[in-house]
Design a protein around this motif. Structure first.
Motif, PDB file in Angstrom:
ATOM      1  N   LEU A 247       0.819  -1.206   0.000  1.00 53.37           N
ATOM      2  CA  LEU A 247       0.000   0.000   0.000  1.00 53.37           C
ATOM      3  C   LEU A 247       0.856   1.260   0.000  1.00 53.37           C
ATOM      4  O   LEU A 247       0.474   2.274  -0.605  1.00 53.37           O
ATOM      5  CB  LEU A 247      -0.957  -0.016   1.190  1.00 53.37           C
ATOM      6  CG  LEU A 247      -2.027  -1.113   1.163  1.00 53.37           C
ATOM      7  CD1 LEU A 247      -2.972  -0.963   2.340  1.00 53.37           C
ATOM      8  CD2 LEU A 247      -2.798  -1.120  -0.146  1.00 53.37           C
ATOM      9  N   ASP A 248       2.008   1.228   0.646  1.00 55.01           N
ATOM     10  CA  ASP A 248       2.905   2.381   0.596  1.00 55.01           C
ATOM     11  C   ASP A 248       3.358   2.648  -0.840  1.00 55.01           C
ATOM     12  O   ASP A 248       3.439   3.807  -1.277  1.00 55.01           O
ATOM     13  CB  ASP A 248       4.118   2.161   1.493  1.00 55.01           C
ATOM     14  CG  ASP A 248       3.796   2.305   2.977  1.00 55.01           C
ATOM     15  OD1 ASP A 248       2.706   2.803   3.295  1.00 55.01           O
ATOM     16  OD2 ASP A 248       4.642   1.904   3.810  1.00 55.01           O
ATOM     17  N   ILE A 249       3.671   1.577  -1.572  1.00 49.00           N
ATOM     18  CA  ILE A 249       4.108   1.742  -2.964  1.00 49.00           C
ATOM     19  C   ILE A 249       2.961   2.291  -3.819  1.00 49.00           C
ATOM     20  O   ILE A 249       3.123   3.281  -4.551  1.00 49.00           O
ATOM     21  CB  ILE A 249       4.598   0.391  -3.528  1.00 49.00           C
ATOM     22  CG1 ILE A 249       5.906  -0.025  -2.853  1.00 49.00           C
ATOM     23  CG2 ILE A 249       4.781   0.486  -5.044  1.00 49.00           C
ATOM     24  CD1 ILE A 249       6.323  -1.452  -3.178  1.00 49.00           C
ATOM     25  N   VAL A 250       1.799   1.651  -3.751  1.00 48.07           N
ATOM     26  CA  VAL A 250       0.673   2.032  -4.599  1.00 48.07           C
ATOM     27  C   VAL A 250       0.204   3.453  -4.307  1.00 48.07           C
ATOM     28  O   VAL A 250       0.046   4.287  -5.218  1.00 48.07           O
ATOM     29  CB  VAL A 250      -0.484   1.031  -4.430  1.00 48.07           C
ATOM     30  CG1 VAL A 250      -1.744   1.541  -5.117  1.00 48.07           C
ATOM     31  CG2 VAL A 250      -0.092  -0.340  -4.975  1.00 48.07           C
ATOM     32  N   PHE A 251       0.003   3.757  -3.025  1.00 49.59           N
ATOM     33  CA  PHE A 251      -0.468   5.096  -2.679  1.00 49.59           C
ATOM     34  C   PHE A 251       0.619   6.137  -2.892  1.00 49.59           C
ATOM     35  O   PHE A 251       0.321   7.299  -3.219  1.00 49.59           O
ATOM     36  CB  PHE A 251      -0.983   5.116  -1.233  1.00 49.59           C
ATOM     37  CG  PHE A 251      -2.389   4.625  -1.102  1.00 49.59           C
ATOM     38  CD1 PHE A 251      -3.450   5.524  -1.101  1.00 49.59           C
ATOM     39  CD2 PHE A 251      -2.669   3.272  -1.009  1.00 49.59           C
ATOM     40  CE1 PHE A 251      -4.761   5.085  -1.000  1.00 49.59           C
ATOM     41  CE2 PHE A 251      -3.973   2.816  -0.900  1.00 49.59           C
ATOM     42  CZ  PHE A 251      -5.023   3.724  -0.905  1.00 49.59           C
ATOM     43  N   GLY A 252       1.861   5.746  -2.761  1.00 49.48           N
ATOM     44  CA  GLY A 252       2.955   6.678  -3.036  1.00 49.48           C
ATOM     45  C   GLY A 252       2.995   7.088  -4.497  1.00 49.48           C
ATOM     46  O   GLY A 252       3.182   8.262  -4.828  1.00 49.48           O
TER      47      GLY A 252
ATOM     48  N   GLU B  72      -8.909  -6.010   7.426  1.00 52.44           N
ATOM     49  CA  GLU B  72      -7.651  -5.356   7.791  1.00 52.44           C
ATOM     50  C   GLU B  72      -7.085  -4.573   6.610  1.00 52.44           C
ATOM     51  O   GLU B  72      -6.645  -3.423   6.754  1.00 52.44           O
ATOM     52  CB  GLU B  72      -6.639  -6.399   8.272  1.00 52.44           C
ATOM     53  CG  GLU B  72      -5.321  -5.789   8.738  1.00 52.44           C
ATOM     54  CD  GLU B  72      -4.315  -6.817   9.229  1.00 52.44           C
ATOM     55  OE1 GLU B  72      -3.174  -6.420   9.533  1.00 52.44           O
ATOM     56  OE2 GLU B  72      -4.667  -8.026   9.292  1.00 52.44           O
ATOM     57  N   SER B  73      -7.109  -5.185   5.423  1.00 51.05           N
ATOM     58  CA  SER B  73      -6.622  -4.488   4.231  1.00 51.05           C
ATOM     59  C   SER B  73      -7.500  -3.287   3.901  1.00 51.05           C
ATOM     60  O   SER B  73      -6.996  -2.203   3.565  1.00 51.05           O
ATOM     61  CB  SER B  73      -6.590  -5.447   3.031  1.00 51.05           C
ATOM     62  OG  SER B  73      -5.615  -6.449   3.196  1.00 51.05           O
ATOM     63  N   LEU B  74      -8.815  -3.463   4.009  1.00 53.08           N
ATOM     64  CA  LEU B  74      -9.728  -2.374   3.667  1.00 53.08           C
ATOM     65  C   LEU B  74      -9.566  -1.207   4.623  1.00 53.08           C
ATOM     66  O   LEU B  74      -9.574  -0.036   4.205  1.00 53.08           O
ATOM     67  CB  LEU B  74     -11.166  -2.893   3.678  1.00 53.08           C
ATOM     68  CG  LEU B  74     -12.249  -1.943   3.171  1.00 53.08           C
ATOM     69  CD1 LEU B  74     -11.927  -1.421   1.776  1.00 53.08           C
ATOM     70  CD2 LEU B  74     -13.619  -2.641   3.177  1.00 53.08           C
ATOM     71  N   ARG B  75      -9.397  -1.479   5.900  1.00 53.63           N
ATOM     72  CA  ARG B  75      -9.185  -0.407   6.871  1.00 53.63           C
ATOM     73  C   ARG B  75      -7.881   0.330   6.590  1.00 53.63           C
ATOM     74  O   ARG B  75      -7.800   1.559   6.717  1.00 53.63           O
ATOM     75  CB  ARG B  75      -9.176  -0.984   8.286  1.00 53.63           C
ATOM     76  CG  ARG B  75     -10.552  -1.383   8.804  1.00 53.63           C
ATOM     77  CD  ARG B  75     -11.410  -0.165   9.014  1.00 53.63           C
ATOM     78  NE  ARG B  75     -12.768  -0.496   9.467  1.00 53.63           N
ATOM     79  CZ  ARG B  75     -13.727   0.406   9.582  1.00 53.63           C
ATOM     80  NH1 ARG B  75     -13.497   1.673   9.273  1.00 53.63           N
ATOM     81  NH2 ARG B  75     -14.929   0.054   9.985  1.00 53.63           N
ATOM     82  N   ALA B  76      -6.854  -0.403   6.172  1.00 49.88           N
ATOM     83  CA  ALA B  76      -5.577   0.237   5.836  1.00 49.88           C
ATOM     84  C   ALA B  76      -5.724   1.131   4.607  1.00 49.88           C
ATOM     85  O   ALA B  76      -5.099   2.199   4.518  1.00 49.88           O
ATOM     86  CB  ALA B  76      -4.507  -0.829   5.600  1.00 49.88           C
ATOM     87  N   ILE B  77      -6.542   0.711   3.653  1.00 47.08           N
ATOM     88  CA  ILE B  77      -6.803   1.534   2.460  1.00 47.08           C
ATOM     89  C   ILE B  77      -7.538   2.813   2.855  1.00 47.08           C
ATOM     90  O   ILE B  77      -7.211   3.909   2.371  1.00 47.08           O
ATOM     91  CB  ILE B  77      -7.604   0.722   1.426  1.00 47.08           C
ATOM     92  CG1 ILE B  77      -6.740  -0.400   0.846  1.00 47.08           C
ATOM     93  CG2 ILE B  77      -8.130   1.621   0.317  1.00 47.08           C
ATOM     94  CD1 ILE B  77      -7.512  -1.417   0.022  1.00 47.08           C
ATOM     95  N   ILE B  78      -8.522   2.699   3.731  1.00 46.84           N
ATOM     96  CA  ILE B  78      -9.249   3.883   4.202  1.00 46.84           C
ATOM     97  C   ILE B  78      -8.301   4.854   4.896  1.00 46.84           C
ATOM     98  O   ILE B  78      -8.328   6.072   4.632  1.00 46.84           O
ATOM     99  CB  ILE B  78     -10.392   3.467   5.154  1.00 46.84           C
ATOM    100  CG1 ILE B  78     -11.457   2.666   4.396  1.00 46.84           C
ATOM    101  CG2 ILE B  78     -11.023   4.702   5.806  1.00 46.84           C
ATOM    102  CD1 ILE B  78     -12.521   2.048   5.296  1.00 46.84           C
TER     103      ILE B  78
END
Length: 463
Positions: free
Chosen positions: A260-265, A287-293
């Motif tokens: 997620l750091d790579i994609v959102f970066g 857990e993944s969805l909460r991290a995306i939020i």
């Protein structure tokens, strides 16, 4: 794509589409329907021409005999949403208008056909398709890793260049009534950026008829496949894509924060959106969805993030679903579903009540994952209604609206509601009413985009 990330889940792409195959040929008819909600458009303006008692076999277009403005067209004898009385739709410069038709406008007699908004495919993989190619015999596969190996084999086995296959499929989608799509395109060292370039070429060739967003999709994993991160970065840096994707950060990449750091970066640096495949279920998916939020809010990417499939959401307890939906709406995160089965389709109505936008997609089309799929969003509306056990007219209409209005909102397009000020984007079919059309799936006799006829009888015209 759509196999569950872990073998223990026991769900494959093949099993998910088994139900869809069973109903692909459904053509049951409804009895004459009482006026549906969509028939509010029924009242015709003064001077509207009555429909003929029996529809003629052909839709006729009269030539412009006066040398008038080529961008003015009157579509006569149209029944919006299946209204009982026909009206004339006047289109000037691609927009429906309530003003009188300009002198010299073209006239197209639509012979009482039903006009419906064209549809939006919010999730499709046109780069993988074998549509129009010789029959492909598929090998067994049960995990994402195995399916991706089959993807690579098929890519090398197909003789037609990717860009031609993609354009052929995307053109077929237009001829079935699709006006826009979000195309997920594999980006991995196995392909480099060939898929992005090929679908980009197809987008250019069809720009008169189809709006296309391109997502750089790391099907092989962002972290587990070295070199993928750099390709995603390059695709975003060069402006070749509209969104960057991700896939099952925990269940497949086994690197939640790193992926997620790579994609959102990348999204943050290059001003592109995000659309992440999330097949993970239960606590892992949440857990993944909460991290995306959390990352969406931290980087102020509200309104630019979509999560596709989201198999962890169906089946949530009501109170938990409401809390999650409120958080998704607050972050302006949209979701997409491909209506694979009754237990995996998103609870669209409940999510919409909280302000969460939900789009419908056709997913893979005759690729290594499955021999099924047809890029026909009216058919996908039919499948959505089927898996949701729709019976009532309003339920059937809602399935259509998910593909038309829901997809338009997801891609930031104006809704084509056939009213003055609306883009002149519609398709024409024979039928009684919208619910019956969703069930019977009549052929698309005409597709209009921006006031121009772009397809007739399932074939592109002027292309």
């Amino acid at each position: 794509m759509h196999a569950e990330s872990t073998a223990s889940a026991g769900l494959s792409r093949r099993s998910m589409l088994a139900g869809a195959a069973a109903v692909a040929g459904t053509a049951a008819t409804l009895s004459a329907s009482a006026a549906s909600g969509a028939q509010a458009a029924e009242a015709a303006p003064a001077g509207a021409v009555a429909a003929p008692a029996a529809a003629a076999d052909r839709i006729t277009e009269q030539p412009d005999r006066t040398g008038g403005h080529a961008r003015a067209t009157v579509f006569k004898n149209v029944r919006p949403y299946g209204a009982r009385r026909p009206i004339d739709l006047t289109v000037v410069d691609g927009v429906i208008t309530a003003e009188p038709a300009p002198r010299g406008a073209k006239v197209v007699d639509c012979r009482g056909r039903i006009a419906l908004p064209t549809l939006v495919d919010a999730h499709i993989h046109p780069d993988k398709t074998a549509w129009g190619e010789p029959w492909v015999t598929r090998n067994p596969a049960s995990s994402i890793a195995e399916y991706t190996e089959e993807d690579v084999k098929l890519y090398h086995a197909l003789r037609t260049p990717l860009k031609k296959r993609a354009e052929r499929l995307m053109g077929h989608a237009v001829a079935q009534g699709t006006r826009a799509m979000r195309a997920h395109v594999d980006v991995a060292p196995a392909y480099d950026l060939v898929g992005v370039e090929g679908v980009g070429s197809a987008r250019g060739a069809l720009r008169h008829a189809l709006d296309v967003e391109i997502v750089a999709f790391p099907q092989h994993g962002v972290v587990r496949t070295p070199g993928t991160k750099e390709l995603l970065e390059e695709a975003a840096r060069t402006g070749a894509i509209d969104r960057v994707g991700g896939i099952d950060p925990i269940g497949f990449d086994e690197a939640l924060d790193e992926q997620l750091d790579i994609v959102f970066g990348i999204a943050d640096r290059h001003g592109v959106g995000v659309d992440i495949h999330l097949h993970e279920r239960a606590a892992t998916g949440m857990e993944s969805l909460r991290a995306i939020i959390d990352r969406t809010k931290a980087l102020s990417l509200q309104g630019k993030v979509t999560v596709s499939h989201v198999f962890c959401v169906p089946g949530l307890p009501e109170r938990e679903l409401d809390r999650l939906a409120a958080d998704l709406a607050d972050a302006r995160i949209a979701l997409t579903t491909v209506a694979p089965s009754s237990d995996l389709v998103l609870p669209i109505d409940r999510l919409r009540e909280h302000g969460v936008e939900v789009g419908l997609g056709s997913d893979g089309v005759r690729d290594s994952w499955s021999p099924f799929g047809n890029a026909d969003m009216l058919h996908r509306s039919h499948l959505l209604a089927w898996v949701r056990d729709a019976r009532l007219d309003e339920e059937l209409e809602a399935a259509f609206r998910a593909a038309a209005d829901g997809g338009a909102r997801l891609l930031g397009l104006p809704e084509a509601d056939l009213k003055p000020g609306s883009p002149a984007d519609f398709l024409l079919v024979r039928g009684e009413c919208l619910p019956q059309v969703v069930v019977d799936l009549p052929s698309r006799e005409m597709v209009v985009r921006g006031g121009r006829i772009v397809a007739r009888d399932g074939e592109l015209v002027g292309h």
